[in-house]
Design an enzyme around this catalytic site. Structure first.
Site, mmCIF file in Angstrom:
data_model
loop_
_atom_site.group_PDB
_atom_site.id
_atom_site.type_symbol
_atom_site.label_atom_id
_atom_site.label_comp_id
_atom_site.label_asym_id
_atom_site.label_seq_id
_atom_site.Cartn_x
_atom_site.Cartn_y
_atom_site.Cartn_z
ATOM 1 N N THR A 71 0.822 -1.197 0.000
ATOM 2 C CA THR A 71 0.000 0.000 0.000
ATOM 3 C C THR A 71 0.865 1.259 0.000
ATOM 4 O O THR A 71 1.840 1.345 0.735
ATOM 5 C CB THR A 71 -0.873 0.014 1.255
ATOM 6 N N CYS A 72 0.524 2.201 -0.833
ATOM 7 C CA CYS A 72 1.316 3.430 -0.890
ATOM 8 C C CYS A 72 0.443 4.655 -0.782
ATOM 9 O O CYS A 72 0.635 5.631 -1.474
ATOM 10 C CB CYS A 72 2.087 3.482 -2.198
#
Lengths: 691, 430
Positions: A489-490
């Site tokens: 996840t970014c």
């Protein structure tokens, strides 16, 4: 705009405001009333100010105005000849106590029942005794008394006509008190699928101290049963142990580079030339560096933290979520990186900067203060930072290094593990069944999660959530806690759930250990990029949860904004099936929900930041134990039909605190509150924002 | 509108007044109809009409159908004190003590305290008045300060009444030397000596008057009446009243300003739609100090502020003990409640802080409990199963710490009133 007659039923508890001028003498109907949906806007723009004694729609319908009032005037009692006090029963689950002296043959109406607000005082004064035999308000409504009873008498079954017969035919499988107050016991020597439930309160006689003294209840109707022991299948069953997971910890005191990767006497050596091999075969990875960050180097610069990962491995080909997992204690892997142009990977808010100014220590998903970081800095091909293969390559290269450590961890002698921790998954049939739904990012660009890799938080074997179509995938709580999710996840650093978050997921731990609920599993569902896919996914989620036959669901999400569309849709799909839902998300000020629906009534805000914002401090606003406790308490309250108050319109952090206080008071346990960003040094980035 | 208005000849502390009108005489609103013989003040008619009947205790006036708000003004007086006497002003908070006597003092270093505490639950007309029009009370306070040469004025008000305090604060800039003192929301904060204790941290003996603390305490509405008398020449002919309880209009609290004195209580209830079904009693005054009234004969007087229609009394046909406290119901009232419940009174004991001063129970330290365990033990010995108590907030709390543990049930004499309006019962303090 006035409200339509069709909507009046669902709006009757809303405030009553006239939409247009209404003359004295007007009998109020739907056409006189403003639509409550726009009250908030009207209030914000100063057109409307709600007085404290504003009447509800149900109170004014059909009532006659004695004053002429202009448009957008909230209606108050002084404007009416008389108002309707709703005859509807409030607080249906409170105990029924007579307010007036009553005679046999009287029918109990809502107004005949004492206001529960004073029960505590009346009990305290020895004037009433509210035990399990006392019926609830809704149970006695409309029933006929078969004996005289004076004011302040608690109503029990034997006082009412037809009570015994009716209840005997009704099966209520989860009446807790039936075991506690067991006076009647039933033995059935043979037989299958026999459901018997008898309210045991009918077997008692009245407490002589109370007003109904002398009226003995005749228990003829139950004489047919032999009094012996309980063997029916509707009583509460013992919790069933499904599986367990053991984590063994090996404590690392120092991390050094060495000739080969090995672990000796608490020192982890990492092969000096490991980076050359790590990038081999991954075209997108242009360079990779490792830095060993000890606590004295916390004040050094770092690129944005993409992920925080435990170093753990399965013992003897074991499967994730069961058996034994070996863990290195005191050290974590941190993935960081940029593209060749120096652009941060995942630049939607990022945490690059001085480490100690950008990490919220000891959050489930963050490093703990005092730990050593093995920090990789991966440089990926220019421009690939914003699409899926780029970040994936950075993770894959990092995992090459972790895997080499895992391999040596497998070979350590069993005796050198000084600490073990056991996680047991129980099913608790007979308790309220709940499912946890964790929404994970899956928007195709760069957000992704690998589900169930072979090694804890590994890469190999993990199926990318996006490739699975973002549809719901069920994991056992132990699979979650054993590194079954590798997070790529970014999104915003403060609310994203790093891999380590799942490894220590507080909601899963709390729900799994909560003896009052039956946690059946943890469903992971993605947040697709395309709108049509969003509906597809949440409808599948609804169907899955429906088929699970749960009583309640807790839906969590990470990030804010776009994902809230899915979040709302997930909750709607579950809620519309008659299942109680609690939603958990970072909201605060900046992450206020952009969409909503009528099922989003039980919400828990994960915000911890002082100002209610995405402050770019890693993990600051993620789900912590204190949030998990609130969500569990809320779902239990919702399932018990307890009243959950409607939130205020504006974000108010004191609601959280007051809820925690209530829980502490109720449970007698102190809940530790986590710190927020004010406990760490202020970064320049945050300083500038403040200006 | 009722046609017969009754004016009791004794609406104050002191001797009954003597009628100065004759049966059949035509009267104008505001006209004096009775004069004091001894301690007392004048009584004026609140309606225009003819004298229907005069008895030893009241004057009954048949009102004309059409009534004007206007009235005959009182004669111009030289001093504020005299004006108060002429206008028939007495303490409007309940006691009915003639105001001109209170103002017969000179306390240059002292204080006039405006009692805006309105500490009886349910009653709300004083606070509503202050919220809507604080000037009338503030001016009255200034006149009272002038009358007794006091430099300072203090407004005592419960801090929960935020709106009224705001409204006062906004108007206060025009007045010199007046401050607001905010008090807690417990009963009997509005008792004169309790107020003085709160402000000066000093207990007066039950026999002492506030004057001994260089103070004069006057109720909010009394102060308003001073303003009206001084500025408009208006005698006390109208009263603010709160009507509450089990009423057909379903409003727990109804506030009426300027109700003509002599208006039947039954008419006030009719103005709220009438009584809703069965009821227990018509309580005149507040829940703590009020008494049962009669629908047929009682009328609004100079000191009647509250009319509450209660739910029926709960039945209890067992043995009860009555704990009499000076701050709430007296023995007669407790016996009345016990009889309404059908209970047998086995013992009556006073709280140890009660002192009987000239026939009236006074508490040594209103709102501060002296301990109750000893009396509770006596009740238990006398064979009481339940108690009916008339204590203030603090003393009720003490009772709750011993009686239930000894197995005694506890009623507070205000229970049936509070249960009517869904108010918190008086028990343990939180």
């Amino acid at each position: 705009m006035s409200i339509s007659i069709e909507h009046i039923e669902e709006l009757k508890k809303e405030f009553a405001v006239v939409c247009c001028r209404a003359e004295a003498g007007t009998i109020i109907s739907a056409s006189n009333l403003e639509d409550p949906a726009i009250f908030e806007e009207l209030e914000d723009s100063g057109l409307l100010k709600m007085p404290a004694d504003c009447l509800k729609i149900e109170e004014v319908l059909g009532a006659k105005l004695i004053k002429t009032i202009d448009s957008l005037t909230p209606m108050t009692p002084d404007m009416f000849e008389s108002i309707n006090k709703s005859d509807e029963l409030s607080e249906p689950n409170e105990k029924a106590v007579l307010k007036y002296n009553k005679k046999a043959g009287d029918i109990i109406k809502a107004e005949d029942l004492e206001n529960p607000m004073n029960f505590e005082k009346l009990e305290d004064s020895n004037l009433i005794k509210l035990n399990e035999r006392v019926l609830n308000r809704e149970e006695v409504l409309g029933k006929e008394l078969i004996m005289d009873a004076v004011a302040l008498t608690p109503v029990t079954g034997p006082m009412l006509k037809g009570y015994v017969e009716k209840e005997c035919n009704e099966v209520k499988p989860d009446k807790k008190q039936s075991v506690k107050s067991s006076v009647l016991k039933i033995k059935i020597a043979e037989g299958k699928g026999i459901d018997i439930e008898i309210p045991l309160n009918i077997a008692g006689s009245f407490d002589n101290e109370y007003e109904c003294a002398g009226e003995k209840f005749n228990a003829d109707t139950i004489d047919a049963f032999e009094v012996n022991e309980i063997t029916t299948n509707t009583t509460i069953q013992e919790p069933k142990k499904l599986r367990s997971l053991t984590k063994k910890y090996y404590s690392i005191k120092e991390v050094k580079f060495g000739e080969k990767t090995k672990i000796e006497n608490g020192i982890l050596f990492i092969r000096e030339d490991i980076c050359d091999d790590a990038k081999k075969g991954i075209d997108l990875v242009k360079d990779i560096k490792i830095e060993i960050i000890t606590p004295d180097k916390y004040n050094t610069y770092s690129e944005t933290i993409m992920d925080v990962q435990p170093i753990a491995t399965k013992e003897k080909e074991g499967k994730i979520g069961t058996g034994v997992t070996r863990v290195l204690d005191g050290v974590v892997v941190i993935v960081t990186g940029t593209d060749e142009n120096g652009v941060q990977i995942g630049e939607f808010g990022s945490s690059e900067g001085i480490l100690e100014e950008n990490i919220m220590w000891n959050r489930p998903g963050a490093p703990d203060k005092g730990e050593i970081f093995i920090k990789t800095q991966v440089t990926i091909a220019a421009g690939t930072n914003m699409e899926r293969p780029g970040p994936y390559a950075a993770h894959k290269a990092t995992d090459y290094i972790t895997q080499e450590i895992r391999d040596v961890l497998k070979d350590i002698d069993d005796s050198s593990f000084e600490k073990t921790e056991e996680f047991v998954q129980y099913r608790r049939r007979g308790k309220k069944k709940i499912v946890i739904v964790k929404e994970i990012m899956g928007q195709g660009a760069m957000h992704d999660n690998l589900i169930l890799p072979v090694e804890p938080v590994g890469v190999l074997g993990g199926k990318p959530n996006v490739d699975l179509g973002n549809v719901p995938v069920m994991l056992s709580p132990l699979e979650v806690l054993d590194g079954g999710i590798h997070a790529l996840t970014c999104i915003g650093p403060a609310s994203k759930e790093c891999s380590r978050h799942y490894w220590r997921e507080p909601l899963v731990i709390e729900a799994m250990n909560d003896e009052d609920v039956d946690l059946c599993g943890v469903l992971f569902v993605g947040s697709p990029q395309i709108n049509s896919e969003k509906t597809y996914v949440s409808e599948r989620l609804g169907m899955t949860v429906e088929a699970l036959d749960v009583d309640g669901a807790i839906v969590t999400t990470e990030g804010f904004g776009n994902n809230h569309i899915d979040f709302a849709s997930h909750i709607e799909q579950i809620g519309m099936r008659g299942i109680e839902v609690v939603g958990m998300s970072f909201c605060g000020v900046q992450g206020a929900l952009v969409v909503g629906n009528k099922y989003m009534k039980h919400m828990v805000d994960n915000n911890k930041s002082e100002e209610g914002i995405e402050n770019e401090v890693l993990s600051c606003n993620t789900l912590c134990k204190e949030d998990a406790i609130r969500a569990l308490t809320m779902i239990k309250s919702a399932l018990n039909n307890d009243e959950i108050k409607v939130p205020e319109k504006k974000w108010n952090p004191s609601i959280k605190e007051s809820n925690l206080n209530i829980i502490e008071k109720d449970s007698g346990k102190i809940i530790d509150r986590v710190l927020n960003e004010t406990s760490i040094p202020l970064s320049d980035k945050r300083k500038n924002k403040k200006k | 509108m009722a046609s017969l208005y009754k004016f009791p000849l004794k609406m104050h502390i002191g001797a009954p007044c003597k009628a100065i009108v004759k049966e059949g005489e035509a009267l104008e609103r505001g006209q004096c109809i009775a004069e004091p013989e001894g301690l007392g003040v004048k009584i004026h008619t609140s309606v225009s009409g003819t004298v229907d009947k005069i008895t030893s205790s009241e004057i009954i006036i048949k009102a004309h159908e059409v009534q004007s708000k206007d009235y005959i003004r009182i004669k111009k007086c030289n001093t504020i004190k005299e004006t108060c006497c002429e206008a028939g002003i007495v303490g409007a908070g309940g006691a009915g003590f003639p105001t001109y006597i209170k103002l017969d003092a000179s306390i240059p270093d002292g204080y006039v305290i405006a009692n805006c505490v309105e500490c009886e639950p349910i009653l709300g007309h004083n606070i509503a008045m202050i919220e809507q029009n604080p000037e009338v009370m503030l001016k009255g306070l200034q006149y009272a300060m002038e009358a007794v040469n006091a430099k300072n004025g203090i407004i005592a008000i419960k801090s929960k009444n935020k709106k009224s305090i705001n409204s006062l604060t906004n108007s206060l800039s025009k007045y010199k030397n007046i401050i607001i003192k905010e008090l807690d929301d417990i009963y009997p904060m509005g008792e004169e000596r309790a107020i003085i204790n709160q402000i000066f941290d000093k207990w007066l003996e039950p026999t002492q008057l506030p004057l001994e603390a260089s103070s004069v305490v006057l109720n909010c509405e009394t102060l308003c009446n001073i303003t009206r008398a001084v500025e408009e020449g208006k005698p006390v002919i109208d009263k603010d009243v709160t009507v509450g309880g089990k009423l057909c209009n379903k409003k727990d609290v109804n506030i009426f300003f300027d109700v003509p004195i002599g208006t039947p209580v039954s008419e006030m209830i009719d103005r709220c739609g009438g009584i809703d079904g069965e009821y227990g009693e018509i309580l005149l005054g507040g829940p703590y100090t009020g008494k049962a009234g009669s629908l047929d004969s009682d009328v609004v007087t100079k000191s009647l502020g509250g009319i509450v229609v209660t739910i029926p009394f709960p039945k209890y046909e067992g043995n009860v003990g009555l704990l009499v406290c000076a701050c709430g119901a007296n023995e007669d009232r407790l016996r009345y409640i016990a009889s309404k419940m059908g209970a047998k009174v086995v013992e009556v004991l006073p709280c140890k802080n009660v002192e009987n001063i000239r026939g009236v129970n006074k508490c040594k330290t209103p709102g501060k409990c002296p301990g109750q365990a000893a009396v509770i033990l006596k009740f238990k010995k006398a064979g009481a199963n339940r108690l009916i108590i008339s204590n203030c907030s603090d003393c009720s709390n003490t009772v709750m710490n011993s009686a239930p543990q000894l197995g005694l049930g506890v009623y507070h004499h205000t229970d049936h009133v509070f249960r009517t309006v869904n108010h918190q019962l008086t028990r343990r303090l939180k």
